[in-house]
Design a protein around this motif. Structure first.
Motif, PDB file in Angstrom:
ATOM      1  N   MET B  12      44.017  46.342  53.446  1.00  0.00           N
ATOM      2  CA  MET B  12      43.161  47.751  53.446  1.00  0.00           C
ATOM      3  C   MET B  12      42.357  48.168  52.551  1.00  0.00           C
ATOM      4  O   MET B  12      41.684  48.348  52.698  1.00  0.00           O
ATOM      5  N   VAL B  13      43.311  48.293  51.286  1.00  0.00           N
ATOM      6  CA  VAL B  13      42.783  48.858  50.216  1.00  0.00           C
ATOM      7  C   VAL B  13      41.325  48.059  49.642  1.00  0.00           C
ATOM      8  O   VAL B  13      40.115  49.178  49.071  1.00  0.00           O
ATOM      9  N   LEU B  14      41.996  46.602  49.536  1.00  0.00           N
ATOM     10  CA  LEU B  14      40.858  45.913  49.100  1.00  0.00           C
ATOM     11  C   LEU B  14      39.933  46.314  49.890  1.00  0.00           C
ATOM     12  O   LEU B  14      38.843  45.558  49.460  1.00  0.00           O
ATOM     13  N   VAL B  15      39.678  45.652  51.320  1.00  0.00           N
ATOM     14  CA  VAL B  15      38.460  45.497  52.216  1.00  0.00           C
ATOM     15  C   VAL B  15      37.821  46.723  51.775  1.00  0.00           C
ATOM     16  O   VAL B  15      36.590  46.831  51.608  1.00  0.00           O
ATOM     17  N   LEU B  16      38.753  48.629  51.932  1.00  0.00           N
ATOM     18  CA  LEU B  16      38.158  49.654  51.238  1.00  0.00           C
ATOM     19  C   LEU B  16      36.767  49.622  50.445  1.00  0.00           C
ATOM     20  O   LEU B  16      35.812  50.038  50.276  1.00  0.00           O
ATOM     21  N   TRP B  17      37.241  49.247  49.207  1.00  0.00           N
ATOM     22  CA  TRP B  17      36.582  49.005  47.672  1.00  0.00           C
ATOM     23  C   TRP B  17      35.612  47.956  48.101  1.00  0.00           C
ATOM     24  O   TRP B  17      34.311  48.509  47.648  1.00  0.00           O
ATOM     25  N   VAL B  18      36.701  46.976  48.400  1.00  0.00           N
ATOM     26  CA  VAL B  18      34.820  45.859  48.798  1.00  0.00           C
ATOM     27  C   VAL B  18      33.784  46.589  49.208  1.00  0.00           C
ATOM     28  O   VAL B  18      32.092  47.067  49.141  1.00  0.00           O
ATOM     29  N   VAL B  19      33.931  47.332  50.671  1.00  0.00           N
ATOM     30  CA  VAL B  19      32.934  48.004  50.739  1.00  0.00           C
ATOM     31  C   VAL B  19      32.127  49.229  50.601  1.00  0.00           C
ATOM     32  O   VAL B  19      31.072  49.676  50.664  1.00  0.00           O
ATOM     33  N   SER B  20      33.139  50.214  49.397  1.00  0.00           N
ATOM     34  CA  SER B  20      32.453  50.654  48.996  1.00  0.00           C
ATOM     35  C   SER B  20      31.102  50.099  47.995  1.00  0.00           C
ATOM     36  O   SER B  20      30.845  50.262  47.656  1.00  0.00           O
ATOM     37  N   VAL B  21      31.698  49.162  47.255  1.00  0.00           N
ATOM     38  CA  VAL B  21      30.852  48.700  46.120  1.00  0.00           C
ATOM     39  C   VAL B  21      30.163  48.251  46.735  1.00  0.00           C
ATOM     40  O   VAL B  21      28.648  48.737  46.139  1.00  0.00           O
ATOM     41  N   LEU B  25      25.985  49.883  46.058  1.00  0.00           N
ATOM     42  CA  LEU B  25      24.973  48.579  45.064  1.00  0.00           C
ATOM     43  C   LEU B  25      24.040  48.913  46.530  1.00  0.00           C
ATOM     44  O   LEU B  25      22.245  48.938  45.790  1.00  0.00           O
ATOM     45  N   MET B  26      24.312  48.136  48.106  1.00  0.00           N
ATOM     46  CA  MET B  26      22.973  48.722  48.619  1.00  0.00           C
ATOM     47  C   MET B  26      21.892  50.057  48.444  1.00  0.00           C
ATOM     48  O   MET B  26      20.519  49.910  48.298  1.00  0.00           O
ATOM     49  N   MET B  27      23.402  51.139  48.643  1.00  0.00           N
ATOM     50  CA  MET B  27      22.065  52.604  48.934  1.00  0.00           C
ATOM     51  C   MET B  27      21.216  52.299  47.446  1.00  0.00           C
ATOM     52  O   MET B  27      20.050  52.993  47.494  1.00  0.00           O
ATOM     53  N   SER B  28      21.596  51.765  46.258  1.00  0.00           N
ATOM     54  CA  SER B  28      20.325  52.071  45.261  1.00  0.00           C
ATOM     55  C   SER B  28      19.225  51.597  45.148  1.00  0.00           C
ATOM     56  O   SER B  28      18.131  51.955  44.260  1.00  0.00           O
ATOM     57  N   PHE B  29      19.356  50.629  46.221  1.00  0.00           N
ATOM     58  CA  PHE B  29      18.059  49.726  46.466  1.00  0.00           C
ATOM     59  C   PHE B  29      16.969  50.398  47.504  1.00  0.00           C
ATOM     60  O   PHE B  29      16.140  50.367  47.624  1.00  0.00           O
TER      61      PHE B  29
END
Lengths: 331, 321
Positions: B12-21, B25-29
C-alpha cells in the motif's frame, strides 16, 4: 426368471427418454423395461453412450432440457414417477431413491463443509433437531469407514482423497435410509486398489439396510461380483437380461458374449485383448433392424430387416436376438 | 496472516508513493496555478510574490520533497483556492458521495443477482433473453444521458422526484447524512439509479456467466438428487460457486464509483467529492488533486484487501499468503 412372489420395489416399463438437439433427436433410452425387488442388486451394463446413466437420471426425474421422458412408466411401489409432480419427486429424491455419482472429485460442493452437505439431506428428509442430525452424520461417516468423524464433518471436500470423497458421497446417499440406490459408475474414477474397498463398502451398506441397488457400469467384472441380476443395454435398448450367474457363464446375446470376452483373462497369457469390432452406431438415426448387426459375427439378412424382440432363452435369460447363442456356444 | 498484513501494508505504501510521484509530475505539465490565484490585472511583482507564497518558485524536486516531508507529518497541503487543508475539503464532501454510491451498489446487487441467477439457470427462456437485452442497454447507455432522461421524466414531466441537491441531512457523529431523512432519500433516488445501471448490468452478466458455468457441474445435479429445492440448488450451491468473479468486479466498481461519480454528481448537483475534483482540475488546484488521487488509490487498496478477505470467506481453498 425372477421370483414372482416378491412385488418389485421399482418397475421400469417401456421407458423412452429422448434428447431433442439441433443435430436431431437422440433416442438415448428407447423402450427399456426392468424390475428390481427389495434388497436386490441389478447391474445395468453397456458401452459408453448406451443410455445407462440416462436411465438412472430418468428414474429420479433429473432429465434436463433438451431431454425429456417421452413415454413409459417408472413405478416405485406402484406409484408412477413419470407423472408425479416435482414436489413429490423432491420427497423421493435422497429419501427413497438416492444416487452415487461417478466422479467423487466433482459431485461434492467444494464450498460447503462435508458436515453441511450431509446435514442438508437430514434437514430435507427428517424432523431431527440439530444435535440429533449431527449425531446421525457422525455415525454414518464412521460406518463408511471415516475415522475421527466428528472432526471431519468440519472439513471441506478438497481436504479428502478421491476414495474418501466417494465414501462421503456414499454416506450422503445412505443417510436418509433410502430403499434404492442408483450408483452410476461409482468406482470408475478411482484407483484400482480403492475400487474394491468402495465396492465392499457399498455391498455391506445395502446388506445392512436391506436397500436395493442399480449398479450402472461398463465393467462386467465389477457387476458380476455385486449384482443378482444384470440388464445389458445397447443403443438405448435392453438386449439381454437375466441372473448374473447364467448371463456371465452362458450369455445368449452375441453382444454380451463380446463384452465378457473383452475382459482380460489374467490366468492365460494373451497376445492381444479381444474386442468387439466397430463402434456404437450413430444413435441419432438408427437403421431398421438389429442395432448390433454391423458388429455381430452372427448377423444375417433377417437382422437388417426386423428388429429382434426380447424373448426367453435358456436358464433365466431373456435376449433380443434372432440367432441367440446356445449354452456353451461361442460367437 | 500477520506476514500477509505486513506485506499488504508495504504494498500500500509503495502504491501511494508511486501515485504521488505520477500525479506530481503530471500536474507540473498542466498549466501554471499562479494565474488561477492572482487577479487578472496583477503586476509581475504580485505574480512573483504569489508564486513564492505557494512555494512554486522552487524546483519540482524541492516542491516534491517538501510535499513528502509534510505528508509524513500528517500535513496534506492546502488548497490554493480555498486556503484550507486539502484533506479537510475532500473529507467534508466524501459522505455525500459515499452514501450515494452505497445506495447505487445496493440497488445494483439487489436487481442484478436474482436476475443473473435466473438468466443463468434458464438461458433459453424468453424472459432471460429480455433480461440480457436490457443489460446490454445498461452497459451501453452513457450515464449523463440516462441522468438527463430520468430528470426529464421523473422531475420535470411527472414531478415525483427532485432533480438536484441533497435535500435535508441529519448529523451522525459529526457527519451529515441524507439517508437519515425522508427528504434525503427522496433526493438520492434519481442519482443513485443513474449511477447503478452500468454496475447492475455488469454484475448481472457476470452472475449469469458464472451460473451457466456452475450449472454444468456434477455437484449441482447431486444436490438435486438429494431432494433440495430448485432455489436452494441455485442459491446455496450454485450462486456461491459463481461469486468469486462477481465479488472482484463489485470491488472494482465500488472504488470506481466512489472515486469518479463526477458526471452523475454534476448532473444532479450532488455536492460530493467528484464535483470537487472537477472544480479543482479547472482551477489547477494542485494540492487538492494530488491528495484526491492519493485518497482514491488508498480506497482501491483497501477495497482490494477486503475483497481478498471475502474470497477466503467464500472459498475455503483460498488462503491469504
Amino acid at each position: 426368471m425372477r421370483d414372482d412372489s416378491k412385488t418389485p420395489l421399482l418397475a421400469v416399463r417401456d421407458l423412452h427418454t429422448y434428447f431433442h438437439t439441433f443435430a436431431g433427436t437422440v433416442k438415448a433410452v428407447n423402450g427399456v423395461s426392468f424390475e428390481i425387488g427389495q434388497g436386490e442388486v441389478m447391474g445395468l451394463v453397456g458401452e459408453s453412450g448406451g443410455g445407462k446413466s440416462v436411465v438412472g437420471f430418468s428414474i429420479l426425474g433429473l432429465i434436463d432440457s433438451p431431454g425429456r421422458i417421452e413415454a413409459g412408466e417408472i413405478l416405485l411401489h406402484g406409484q408412477d414417477l413419470v407423472t408425479a409432480g416435482e414436489a413429490r419427486l423432491r420427497e423421493i429424491r435422497g429419501r427413497e431413491i438416492s444416487m452415487v455419482f461417478q466422479d467423487p472429485m466433482t459431485s461434492l460442493n467444494p464450498l460447503h463443509s462435508v458436515g453441511r452437505q450431509m446435514d442438508e439431506v437430514l434437514r430435507l428428509h427428517s424432523d431431527l433437531d440439530a444435535g440429533a442430525r449431527q449425531k446421525a452424520c457422525v455415525e454414518m461417516l464412521e460406518s463408511v469407514g471415516i475415522s475421527r468423524a466428528a472432526e471431519r464433518l468440519k472439513a471441506y471436500p478438497h481436504q479428502f482423497s478421491g476414495g474418501m470423497r466417494q465414501r462421503v458421497v456414499i454416506a450422503i446417499a445412505m443417510l436418509a435410509g433410502p430403499r434404492l440406490i442408483i450408483a452410476d459408475e461409482p468406482t470408475t474414477a478411482l484407483d484400482v486398489t480403492i475400487q474394491s474397498q468402495i465396492l465392499k463398502l457399498m455391498r455391506r451398506q445395502i446388506a445392512e439396510t436391506g436397500a436395493s441397488m442399480i449398479l450402472i457400469t461398463h465393467d462386467l467384472a465389477v457387476v458380476s461380483e455385486m449384482a443378482d441380476h444384470i440388464t445389458v443395454l445397447y443403443c438405448g435398448n435392453v438386449v439381454e437380461r437375466g441372473r448374473t450367474r447364467d448371463l456371465i457363464a452362458n450369455p445368449a446375446h452375441p453382444y454380451t458374449r463380446g463384452l465378457i470376452d473383452s475382459i482380460p483373462d489374467t490366468t492365460h497369457r494373451q497376445d492381444r485383448l479381444r474386442q468387439i469390432p466397430g463402434s456404437v452406431p450413430d444413435i441419432r438415426n438408427l437403421p431398421r433392424g438389429c442395432n448390433f448387426r454391423d458388429r455381430c459375427p452372427r448377423a444375417q439378412t433377417l437382422c437388417a430387416e426386423q428388429e429382434p424382440a426380447l424373448t426367453q432363452q435358456h436358464g433365466s435369460l431373456w435376449a433380443a436376438c434372432h440367432f441367440p447363442l446356445a449354452p456353451g456356444e461361442t460367437a | 496472516m500477520f506476514a500477509y498484513l505486513i506485506k499488504r501494508l508495504i504494498q500500500m505504501v509503495l502504491v501511494l508513493w508511486v501515485v504521488s510521484v505520477i500525479v506530481f509530475l503530471m500536474m507540473s505539465f498542466t498549466g501554471d496555478p499562479v494565474f488561477m490565484v492572482v487577479p487578472i490585472d496583477a503586476t509581475d511583482a504580485e505574480i512573483a510574490q504569489a508564486r513564492r507564497l505557494l512555494g512554486l518558485d522552487q524546483s519540482l524536486l524541492v516542491q516534491y520533497w517538501k510535499f513528502l516531508t509534510s505528508l509524513l507529518q500528517g500535513d496534506f497541503g492546502r488548497s490554493y483556492v480555498f486556503r484550507q487543508p486539502a484533506m479537510t475539503l475532500i473529507l467534508e464532501r466524501m459522505p455525500a458521495t459515499v452514501e450515494m454510491v452505497l445506495v447505487a451498489m445496493a440497488l445494483a446487487i439487489a436487481v442484478a443477482i436474482p436476475l443473473g441467477v435466473y438468466a443463468g439457470a434458464n438461458p433459453e427462456s424468453r424472459i432471460s433473453r429480455f433480461i440480457m437485452a436490457g443489460s446490454l442497454l445498461g452497459i451501453s447507455l452513457p450515464g449523463f444521458w440516462v441522468g438527463m432522461v430520468l430528470i426529464y421524466l421523473f422531475a420535470v414531466h411527472w414531478g415525483v422526484f427532485p432533480s438536484s441537491g441533497r435535500g435535508d441531512t441529519a448529523e451522525l457523529w459529526g457527519i451529515r447524512i441524507s439517508l437519515l431523512t425522508w427528504d434525503g432519500w427522496h433526493h438520492i433516488v434519481l442519482p443513485a439509479v443513474t449511477l447503478s445501471l452500468g454496475t447492475m448490468a455488469i454484475i448481472l452478466r457476470m452472475t449469469r456467466a458464472g451460473m451457466m458455468e456452475v450449472g454444468r457441474q456434477d455437484f449441482m445435479k447431486f444436490a438435486r438428487a438429494k431432494g433440495a429445492t430448485r432455489s436452494d440448488v441455485l442459491y446455496k450451491h450454485g450462486l456461491k460457486n459463481a461469486l468469486i468473479p462477481v465479488v472482484t468486479i463489485f470491488g472494482l466498481q465500488l472504488g470506481d464509483l466512489i472515486a469518479f461519480a463526477t458526471i452523475t454528481e454534476t448532473i444532479f448537483s450532488w455536492p460530493g467529492m467528484g464535483k470537487l475534483l472537477i472544480d479543482s482540475i479547472y482551477r489547477a488546484d494542485r494540492p487538492v488533486i494530488v491528495v484526491y488521487l492519493m485518497l482514491v488509490a488508498f480506497i482501491f487498496v483497501v477495497i482490494n484487501f477486503i475483497v481478498d478477505i471475502v474470497y477466503t470467506m467464500i472459498d475455503p481453498r483460498i488462503t491469504l499468503k
